[in-house]
Design an enzyme around this catalytic site. Sequence first.
Site, PDB file in Angstrom:
ATOM      1  N   CYS A 113       0.811  -1.227   0.000  1.00  0.00           N
ATOM      2  CA  CYS A 113       0.000   0.000   0.000  1.00  0.00           C
ATOM      3  C   CYS A 113       0.841   1.273   0.000  1.00  0.00           C
ATOM      4  O   CYS A 113       0.324   2.356  -0.282  1.00  0.00           O
ATOM      5  CB  CYS A 113      -0.956  -0.002   1.181  1.00  0.00           C
ATOM      6  SG  CYS A 113      -2.093  -1.397   1.112  1.00  0.00           S
ATOM      7  N   HIS A 281      -3.907   7.005   1.652  1.00  0.00           N
ATOM      8  CA  HIS A 281      -4.153   5.649   1.176  1.00  0.00           C
ATOM      9  C   HIS A 281      -5.537   5.197   1.655  1.00  0.00           C
ATOM     10  O   HIS A 281      -5.931   5.477   2.792  1.00  0.00           O
ATOM     11  CB  HIS A 281      -3.062   4.718   1.712  1.00  0.00           C
ATOM     12  CG  HIS A 281      -3.376   3.278   1.497  1.00  0.00           C
ATOM     13  ND1 HIS A 281      -3.633   2.768   0.241  1.00  0.00           N
ATOM     14  CD2 HIS A 281      -3.510   2.251   2.362  1.00  0.00           C
ATOM     15  CE1 HIS A 281      -3.900   1.481   0.359  1.00  0.00           C
ATOM     16  NE2 HIS A 281      -3.835   1.138   1.623  1.00  0.00           N
ATOM     17  N   ASN A 311     -10.007  -1.007  -1.080  1.00  0.00           N
ATOM     18  CA  ASN A 311      -8.559  -0.770  -1.026  1.00  0.00           C
ATOM     19  C   ASN A 311      -7.929  -1.346  -2.298  1.00  0.00           C
ATOM     20  O   ASN A 311      -7.908  -2.563  -2.480  1.00  0.00           O
ATOM     21  CB  ASN A 311      -7.995  -1.453   0.224  1.00  0.00           C
ATOM     22  CG  ASN A 311      -6.496  -1.263   0.370  1.00  0.00           C
ATOM     23  OD1 ASN A 311      -5.830  -0.687  -0.496  1.00  0.00           O
ATOM     24  ND2 ASN A 311      -5.949  -1.767   1.467  1.00  0.00           N
TER      25      ASN A 311
HETATM   26  N1  COA Z   1     -18.544  -9.034   8.597  1.00  0.00           N
HETATM   27  C1  COA Z   1     -19.130  -9.180   9.798  1.00  0.00           C
HETATM   28  N2  COA Z   1     -18.429  -9.350  10.938  1.00  0.00           N
HETATM   29  C2  COA Z   1     -17.090  -9.373  10.822  1.00  0.00           C
HETATM   30  C3  COA Z   1     -16.433  -9.234   9.601  1.00  0.00           C
HETATM   31  C4  COA Z   1     -17.217  -9.062   8.461  1.00  0.00           C
HETATM   32  N3  COA Z   1     -16.674  -8.898   7.251  1.00  0.00           N
HETATM   33  N4  COA Z   1     -15.102  -9.303   9.811  1.00  0.00           N
HETATM   34  C5  COA Z   1     -14.931  -9.481  11.136  1.00  0.00           C
HETATM   35  N5  COA Z   1     -16.136  -9.524  11.754  1.00  0.00           N
HETATM   36  C6  COA Z   1     -16.401  -9.689  13.171  1.00  0.00           C
HETATM   37  C7  COA Z   1     -15.302 -10.409  13.900  1.00  0.00           C
HETATM   38  O1  COA Z   1     -15.449 -11.804  13.787  1.00  0.00           O
HETATM   39  C8  COA Z   1     -15.495  -9.900  15.311  1.00  0.00           C
HETATM   40  O2  COA Z   1     -16.559 -10.642  15.876  1.00  0.00           O
HETATM   41  P1  COA Z   1     -16.586 -11.007  17.460  1.00  0.00           P
HETATM   42  O3  COA Z   1     -16.581  -9.680  18.165  1.00  0.00           O
HETATM   43  O4  COA Z   1     -17.833 -11.777  17.601  1.00  0.00           O
HETATM   44  O5  COA Z   1     -15.328 -11.788  17.688  1.00  0.00           O
HETATM   45  C9  COA Z   1     -15.976  -8.473  15.132  1.00  0.00           C
HETATM   46  O6  COA Z   1     -16.455  -8.394  13.779  1.00  0.00           O
HETATM   47  C10 COA Z   1     -14.905  -7.440  15.327  1.00  0.00           C
HETATM   48  O7  COA Z   1     -13.746  -7.835  14.579  1.00  0.00           O
HETATM   49  P2  COA Z   1     -12.465  -6.938  14.519  1.00  0.00           P
HETATM   50  O8  COA Z   1     -11.466  -7.620  13.630  1.00  0.00           O
HETATM   51  O9  COA Z   1     -12.016  -6.600  15.897  1.00  0.00           O
HETATM   52  O10 COA Z   1     -13.044  -5.623  13.809  1.00  0.00           O
HETATM   53  P3  COA Z   1     -12.386  -4.229  13.552  1.00  0.00           P
HETATM   54  O11 COA Z   1     -13.244  -3.155  14.076  1.00  0.00           O
HETATM   55  O12 COA Z   1     -10.932  -4.213  13.939  1.00  0.00           O
HETATM   56  O13 COA Z   1     -12.457  -4.112  11.968  1.00  0.00           O
HETATM   57  C11 COA Z   1     -11.006  -4.316  10.065  1.00  0.00           C
HETATM   58  C12 COA Z   1     -11.768  -5.046  11.171  1.00  0.00           C
HETATM   59  C13 COA Z   1     -10.246  -5.346   9.283  1.00  0.00           C
HETATM   60  C14 COA Z   1     -12.037  -3.635   9.163  1.00  0.00           C
HETATM   61  C15 COA Z   1     -10.074  -3.254  10.682  1.00  0.00           C
HETATM   62  O14 COA Z   1      -9.352  -3.820  11.750  1.00  0.00           O
HETATM   63  C16 COA Z   1      -9.093  -2.697   9.682  1.00  0.00           C
HETATM   64  O15 COA Z   1      -9.467  -2.116   8.682  1.00  0.00           O
HETATM   65  N6  COA Z   1      -7.802  -2.799   9.952  1.00  0.00           N
HETATM   66  C17 COA Z   1      -6.787  -2.265   9.072  1.00  0.00           C
HETATM   67  C18 COA Z   1      -6.663  -3.143   7.862  1.00  0.00           C
HETATM   68  C19 COA Z   1      -5.787  -2.556   6.806  1.00  0.00           C
HETATM   69  O16 COA Z   1      -5.546  -1.377   6.770  1.00  0.00           O
HETATM   70  N7  COA Z   1      -5.339  -3.421   5.889  1.00  0.00           N
HETATM   71  C20 COA Z   1      -4.623  -3.061   4.749  1.00  0.00           C
HETATM   72  C21 COA Z   1      -3.222  -2.717   5.055  1.00  0.00           C
HETATM   73  S1  COA Z   1      -2.691  -1.264   4.356  1.00  0.00           S
END
Ligand code: COA
Length: 354
Positions: A113, A281, A311
């Site tokens: 990224c 980004h 993304n």
């Molecule tokens: N749909 C529904 N529920 C989902 C899900 C989806 N697509 N993905 C995860 N969940 C659930 C999880 O299982 C978890 O459930 P639980 O509480 O029952 O265990 C809950 O949602 C929270 O998950 P979590 O991973 O803690 O969510 P989050 O708020 O951190 O959001 C991301 C997840 C991935 C969207 C976020 O962490 C993110 O964007 N991180 C950065 C990623 C990034 O930038 N990547 C590219 C690199 S440049």
Amino acid sequence: MPRALIIGSGSEIAATRLTNDQMARVVDTNDQWIRERSGVETRHFAPPDVATSDLGVAAAAKALEAAGVEKDEVDMVVFATMTPDHYFPGCGTILQHKLGLGTVPCFDIRQQCSGFLYGLQLADAHIRAGMARTVLLVGAEVHIGFMPWTQENYDYALGVSDVPPTKEEREWNSRFRHLVVLFGDAGAAVVLRASEDGERGVLDHDLHGAGADYEKLCVPGTGFKHRPYTSPEQFERGDHIPVMDGRFVFKMATTHMAAVAKTVLERNKVTSDEVKMVLMHQANKRINEYCQRALNLPDEKVPHNIHKYGNTTAATIPLLWDECVRDGRITPGDLVLMVAFGAGMTWGASLVRA
Ligand code: COA
């Protein structure tokens, strides 16, 4: 010393649009969760016969046209991608051939990224050193190959098949649900030209790399750490699909993006009031909202397109640039700050006067 000035840009969005509701037909997720947690509403994926180099070529052709630059004027190519057509060679020479460029040096870089900003520094350094005059810098990705679903599942999601996923298929797809909802396919390119104009061009960069936590965001399989480098067992385990510790990456991204943006502004004695646009980004809208607050920026200075495209990794920043130039939000003379964070881990910021 000359500076690299962006004199044209172009972008190409992959053809097949997939909404959150369509994805929820084959993955345990829902539109509300995806919108609230990431800001993504739709993404586009490339059809089977379209590879990363094709999106890059289409974007590059538009960038050359916008710049009014002939193919034989390009004397260097930099291609940033984490999803190359082949393990080797990289996409640089494939693009050179498909576009019909001269036999110019073609760099393939893979800072995920942050790839576009790393490429911008590479291009700028060559131009400043007098080793290149007209550089084509491309960021393109086809992430669909990372998606865990079968073609039949995908057809069902798109509404062209009536066969729903089996329970096992749905469970497998849902194992990666935090990841698959985020990504989309696109290419974007800029043409950089040596400029003696003392004011305009790329002004500064601050790039970083730190590998200590690389395993929090990586593809664990299909690499030469393994013997053989790929195997059916890796595919059965899902090691060909990225692992991502979302919360860890989120925290690192917000911390480093805000800090590196401040560093570049401060050392160039530029206030956020003087910046016309901050192109961040597009990994998660919430990451960017956090950075926007940390930098005290009004909404109109922080454009988003993650809701449309997800993304698109190396393509996000040139895609935003292209949209903003074409609709007049960036005009010649405007100060633009670009900020990114990506796997590696890598991050950085570049300050540019359009
Ligand atoms: N749909 C529904 N529920 C989902 C899900 C989806 N697509 N993905 C995860 N969940 C659930 C999880 O299982 C978890 O459930 P639980 O509480 O029952 O265990 C809950 O949602 C929270 O998950 P979590 O991973 O803690 O969510 P989050 O708020 O951190 O959001 C991301 C997840 C991935 C969207 C976020 O962490 C993110 O964007 N991180 C950065 C990623 C990034 O930038 N990547 C590219 C690199 S440049």
